[in-house]
Design a protein around this motif. Structure first.
Motif, PDB file in Angstrom:
ATOM      1  N   ASP A  15       0.819  -1.215   0.000  1.00 30.79           N
ATOM      2  CA  ASP A  15       0.000   0.000   0.000  1.00 30.79           C
ATOM      3  C   ASP A  15       0.850   1.261   0.000  1.00 30.79           C
ATOM      4  O   ASP A  15       0.358   2.334  -0.348  1.00 30.79           O
ATOM      5  N   GLN A  16       2.101   1.137   0.404  1.00 31.23           N
ATOM      6  CA  GLN A  16       3.004   2.292   0.351  1.00 31.23           C
ATOM      7  C   GLN A  16       3.703   2.379  -1.005  1.00 31.23           C
ATOM      8  O   GLN A  16       4.558   3.237  -1.201  1.00 31.23           O
ATOM      9  N   GLY A  17       3.358   1.477  -1.905  1.00 31.64           N
ATOM     10  CA  GLY A  17       3.939   1.530  -3.251  1.00 31.64           C
ATOM     11  C   GLY A  17       5.338   0.942  -3.343  1.00 31.64           C
ATOM     12  O   GLY A  17       6.082   1.241  -4.285  1.00 31.64           O
ATOM     13  N   VAL A  18       5.702   0.127  -2.372  1.00 29.00           N
ATOM     14  CA  VAL A  18       7.052  -0.439  -2.366  1.00 29.00           C
ATOM     15  C   VAL A  18       7.154  -1.544  -3.431  1.00 29.00           C
ATOM     16  O   VAL A  18       6.290  -2.420  -3.500  1.00 29.00           O
ATOM     17  N   LYS A 136      -1.366  -2.263  16.360  1.00 28.57           N
ATOM     18  CA  LYS A 136      -0.720  -0.979  16.035  1.00 28.57           C
ATOM     19  C   LYS A 136       0.307  -1.117  14.913  1.00 28.57           C
ATOM     20  O   LYS A 136       0.935  -0.136  14.520  1.00 28.57           O
ATOM     21  N   LEU A 137       0.504  -2.346  14.410  1.00 24.71           N
ATOM     22  CA  LEU A 137       1.612  -2.583  13.477  1.00 24.71           C
ATOM     23  C   LEU A 137       1.450  -1.821  12.161  1.00 24.71           C
ATOM     24  O   LEU A 137       2.360  -1.125  11.718  1.00 24.71           O
ATOM     25  N   ALA A 138       0.275  -1.947  11.554  1.00 23.16           N
ATOM     26  CA  ALA A 138       0.093  -1.322  10.234  1.00 23.16           C
ATOM     27  C   ALA A 138       0.219   0.191  10.338  1.00 23.16           C
ATOM     28  O   ALA A 138       0.911   0.831   9.529  1.00 23.16           O
ATOM     29  N   ALA A 139      -0.421   0.771  11.356  1.00 24.18           N
ATOM     30  CA  ALA A 139      -0.356   2.232  11.505  1.00 24.18           C
ATOM     31  C   ALA A 139       1.081   2.684  11.736  1.00 24.18           C
ATOM     32  O   ALA A 139       1.503   3.733  11.229  1.00 24.18           O
ATOM     33  N   THR A 170      -6.075  -6.072  13.184  1.00 19.01           N
ATOM     34  CA  THR A 170      -6.854  -5.424  12.128  1.00 19.01           C
ATOM     35  C   THR A 170      -5.932  -4.544  11.301  1.00 19.01           C
ATOM     36  O   THR A 170      -5.227  -3.684  11.843  1.00 19.01           O
ATOM     37  N   TYR A 171      -5.931  -4.759   9.999  1.00 19.24           N
ATOM     38  CA  TYR A 171      -5.098  -3.956   9.111  1.00 19.24           C
ATOM     39  C   TYR A 171      -5.770  -2.614   8.844  1.00 19.24           C
ATOM     40  O   TYR A 171      -6.971  -2.557   8.615  1.00 19.24           O
ATOM     41  N   VAL A 172      -4.980  -1.549   8.891  1.00 19.41           N
ATOM     42  CA  VAL A 172      -5.498  -0.245   8.457  1.00 19.41           C
ATOM     43  C   VAL A 172      -4.666   0.238   7.276  1.00 19.41           C
ATOM     44  O   VAL A 172      -3.445   0.079   7.246  1.00 19.41           O
ATOM     45  N   ALA A 173      -5.357   0.836   6.304  1.00 18.87           N
ATOM     46  CA  ALA A 173      -4.692   1.345   5.102  1.00 18.87           C
ATOM     47  C   ALA A 173      -4.035   2.687   5.410  1.00 18.87           C
ATOM     48  O   ALA A 173      -4.375   3.339   6.405  1.00 18.87           O
ATOM     49  N   PRO A 174      -3.094   3.124   4.561  1.00 20.29           N
ATOM     50  CA  PRO A 174      -2.373   4.377   4.838  1.00 20.29           C
ATOM     51  C   PRO A 174      -3.301   5.573   5.052  1.00 20.29           C
ATOM     52  O   PRO A 174      -3.045   6.416   5.916  1.00 20.29           O
ATOM     53  N   ASP A 175      -4.381   5.645   4.273  1.00 23.16           N
ATOM     54  CA  ASP A 175      -5.237   6.833   4.397  1.00 23.16           C
ATOM     55  C   ASP A 175      -6.201   6.734   5.573  1.00 23.16           C
ATOM     56  O   ASP A 175      -6.949   7.669   5.845  1.00 23.16           O
ATOM     57  N   ARG A 178      -4.673   7.769  11.836  1.00 23.94           N
ATOM     58  CA  ARG A 178      -4.717   9.093  12.458  1.00 23.94           C
ATOM     59  C   ARG A 178      -3.592   9.944  11.851  1.00 23.94           C
ATOM     60  O   ARG A 178      -2.477   9.461  11.652  1.00 23.94           O
ATOM     61  N   VAL A 179      -3.891  11.191  11.543  1.00 29.52           N
ATOM     62  CA  VAL A 179      -2.871  12.050  10.927  1.00 29.52           C
ATOM     63  C   VAL A 179      -1.696  12.208  11.898  1.00 29.52           C
ATOM     64  O   VAL A 179      -1.886  12.627  13.027  1.00 29.52           O
ATOM     65  N   PRO A 180      -0.497  11.843  11.476  1.00 26.37           N
ATOM     66  CA  PRO A 180       0.639  11.964  12.394  1.00 26.37           C
ATOM     67  C   PRO A 180       0.855  13.429  12.767  1.00 26.37           C
ATOM     68  O   PRO A 180       0.664  14.316  11.932  1.00 26.37           O
TER      69      PRO A 180
END
Lengths: 582, 176
Positions: A15-18, A136-139, A170-175, A178-180
């Protein structure tokens, strides 16, 4: 979506385009490797040593503008990455390093392959995290990419215990995260921009002193730099890290500045009345003796990192902002006000620069019997400059000669270890560049001593068909150490020669690639062309003059206008207090 | 502790100032190590340091650091702290207007006879509380500026001062 932590890692990278991960497996990252095995979107480059993985990721990042990604195991895997992390921190290279860790219930017990990775890497990363909860891993990974790439780029490390990789969350996508809160300022203060424009309008002897920040800001920053410098007729010099931001063929190009910088660049810095530092940080290799650094100039500093401004040199005007955004505003305001400059004064200033250039400070004594390292680079430049070419280097004399004798027309074409000066950087970096640009000509300009430090990565180059060209200037010496010993330590050459060197041609054959040795200047062009034409990795053993020194040189503790231009000027040049400096 | 700092000079004759910095940080693992590591790694001084969570819901801690350096070094310290990812705010209470600074200290004073009576009398003058007492000893508790605590410690020393525990400085700006 529920999934295991290991699957989450791979999903987050996708999802980060790697597209590429450089890594090495081990016990504490096996679940992630298992997930990598079961997908085809992300390519994994198996290195031979974790330091190599990090330098490859640096080469990849520096040549693409995208973050480099590394995957290593716990303990030795992570500690082997430390040099690369420090290198990336000092040169502001965006990296995301994922390390395995022993399971959470074993942390602190001196478990097998346990190291306090976040503790060890805290001072050599921009930020790091130990993830203790799969939820918390995905975030955390997404935040890692954010921190690595926003503001002044740098390496981050995320330490992931093995039980967290196995557990479900639970996986969360980049968008969806929470805004860092980490949101560095990128837009410049407009009052400061107006002041800078006014200073440009009234300057009689201006210089642009540019650095790696121009490259990090993206291609638009380089374009804007060229437009302003050329329109205003302002000469441009650059740090080692900034080469290519302004083209070597540009009319204002002064060449690199600093300890082994060009005469015209250092004299322009010393004599200017306006110095605009753009994404550079007044490193000690650039400034020389601080008390006599550019004594008669107003100094302006554009930098995205507020801590860089007034750190070494007190400036008259500091502008915190992204280089590209700041230069765009400078160009807009300057244009609105009629693009004024002091035309006559600038013409006179450029005539002075031309006089300095006429000194031809890179002149060296040619030889028809031995290959001078400068000659080797002149020929390499002549034969490859029109090609789709990327250059990496190791660290030492060859690196400085490469910076002096090779010309860069575009950003992201020059990968070198500037801040940390890491011998062993160039070979893995060249592989990282080649992975990103499979059809380009990628040359690592090396010294034999540096090159040996990570030569195991030739195996990686072979396995992944990266046709990197290892152009080794072999003087059988630690050339820069030898030069300092000659100039500063009474010609006592303590442990600065290479004995028992391998036969590089046989070494190449052992790896299954091509080896070329050249020792006669008359054969050099043909040999270089043979290297370029060969469809695969090449180790080029270029036997050069053993005792050549790198000039110009500003000795430690001296000012810009006290440069040495050649051998005749070297007697007793460094005083005791200067010898204490590195 | 920092009472004389304003009169000190470094090797180049630059005036060394003492500043009290207040940082709002994420209360996450390692944040204190990150702040302390920045000071030790870059050669800055820590005269005093306090840290505790102040917002449990928002998981925020407040770190109060008293540091010394030339004006340029103090600016550099603030800029370096400001770029740490978990640091949300950096306030220089020394320059941002009036601030109150307080420190809590415990003093164990051992003695008998006149010295013991004198210690108790001085404690009353300093508004120190007796929080533990035996026939041979007192533990005094005192809150005040670092200078007041220094002064009280100086007075207690000839009267049998055995141990001191100090919390370090906590500080807030005055007004709203």
């Amino acid at each position: 979506m529920r999934m295991s932590g290991a699957k989450m890692v791979v999903q987050a990278l996708k999802d980060q385009g790697v597209e590429v991960v450089f890594g090495y497996p081990g016990g504490a990252v096996l679940p992630i490797y298992d997930e990598l095995f079961q997908q085809n979107d992300i390519r994994h480059i198996l290195v031979r040593h974790e330091q190599g993985a990090v330098h490859m990721a640096e080469g990849y990042a520096r040549s693409t503008g995208k973050p480099g990604v590394v995957l290593v195991t716990s303990g030795p895997g992570a500690t082997n990455a430390v040099t690369g992390l420090t290198d990336a921190l000092l040169d502001s290279i965006p990296l995301v390093v994922l390390s395995g860790q022993v399971p959470t219930f074993l942390i602190g017990t001196d478990g097998f392959q346990e190291a306090d990775t976040v503790g060890i890497t805290r001072p050599c990363t921009k930020h790091n995290w130990l993830v203790k909860d799969t939820e918390k891993l995905a975030a955390t990974i997404h935040e890692g990419f954010h921190v690595a790439t926003k503001g002044r780029p740098g390496p981050v490390l995320i330490d992931i215990p093995k039980d967290i990789q196995f557990a479900e969350g639970t996986y969360v996508a980049p968008d969806a995260i929470r805004v860092p809160h980490y949101q560095p300022r990128t837009a410049p203060d407009m009052d400061a921009v107006a002041q800078l424009v006014q200073m440009i309008e009234t300057a009689e002897r201006p210089v642009f002193y540019t650095g790696g920040g121009v490259i990090n800001s993206g291609p638009e920053a380089s374009r804007l730099l060229r437009e302003i410098a050329d329109a205003a007729n302002i000469p441009v010099t650059s740090t080692l890290m900034g080469l290519g931001a302004y083209p070597a063929s540009g009319k204002g190009w002064l060449g690199m500045l600093g300890m082994h910088g060009l005469y015209e660049a250092n004299m322009a810095m010393h004599g200017c009345d306006l110095m605009v530092s753009i994404g550079a940080r007044f490193d000690d290799r650039v400034t020389g003796r601080l008390a006599d650094f550019s004594p008669n100039s107003k100094k302006v500093h554009i930098d995205i990192d507020p801590s860089s401004i007034n750190k070494i040199i007190h400036v008259d005007l500091g502008i915190v902002g992204d280089v590209g955004k700041t230069l765009a505003e400078v160009l807009r305001v300057w244009t609105e006000r009629g693009r004024k400059v002091k035309t006559e004064a600038l013409a006179s200033w450029n005539r002075q620069v031309a006089e300095w250039k006429a000194v031809r400070c890179l002149t060296y004594k040619p030889s028809s019997s031995t290959i001078k390292p400068q000659y080797a680079l002149e020929r390499l430049e002549a034969l490859t400059k029109d090609m789709d070419r990327y250059i990496t280097t190791e660290v030492g004399q060859h690196q400085m000669w490469a910076a002096q004798f090779l010309g860069f027309e575009d950003p992201n074409r020059w990968m070198t270890s500037g801040g940390l000066g890491t011998m062993g950087y160039g070979l893995p970096a060249s592989i990282g560049v080649q992975i990103a640009h499979p059809d380009a000509l990628v040359i690592n300009v090396a010294g034999e001593a540096s090159w040996l430090m990570n030569m195991q990565e030739m195996g990686t180059a072979m396995q992944f068909r990266a046709p990197v060209k290892q152009f080794i200037l072999n003087n059988e010496r630690l050339g820069m150490v030898r030069q300092w010993q000659e100039l500063i330590h009474g010609e006592r050459y303590s442990h600065s020669w290479s004995e028992s060197l391998p036969d590089f041609v046989k070494l190449a054959e052992a790896f299954g690639c091509k080896g070329i040795q050249c020792k006669d200047p008359a054969d050099l062009d043909d040999a270089i062309m043979e290297m370029i034409r060969y469809d695969g990795p090449v180790i080029f053993d270029c036997l050069v003059e053993k005792h050549e020194n790198c000039f110009p040189m500003i000795p430690s503790g001296k000012a810009h206008n006290e440069m040495l231009l050649g051998e005749a000027e070297t007697q007793g040049v460094i005083e005791t207090h200067g010898a204490a400096l590195v | 502790m920092n009472k004389s700092a304003y009169h000190m000079r470094d090797a180049n004759g630059e005036i060394i100032e003492a500043h009290t910095l207040a940082l709002m940080v994420d209360n996450e693992s390692g944040v204190l190590a990150r702040v302390i590591g920045l000071f030790s790694g870059r050669g800055y001084n820590i005269e005093s340091l306090t840290v505790a969570e102040v917002d449990h819901e928002g998981r925020r801690s407040r770190i109060t650091v008293v540091t010394t350096g030339t004006a340029i070094v103090i600016e550099q310290i603030k800029a370096q702290l400001g770029r740490l990812v978990p640091v949300h705010e950096v306030h220089d209470l020394t320059v941002e207007g009036p601030a109150v600074q307080r420190e809590l200290a415990l003093f164990k004073v051992v003695g008998s006879g006149d010295a013991r009576i004198e210690a108790l009398r001085l404690a009353e003058i300093f508004r120190a509380n007796v929080v533990d007492s035996t026939l041979e000893s007192f533990v005094f508790e005192m809150t005040g500026t670092a200078e007041k605590i220094d002064a009280f410690a100086d007075l207690m020393r000839p009267l049998g001062l055995r141990e001191i525990a100090r919390t370090g400085v906590a500080a807030l700006s005055r007004g709203v």
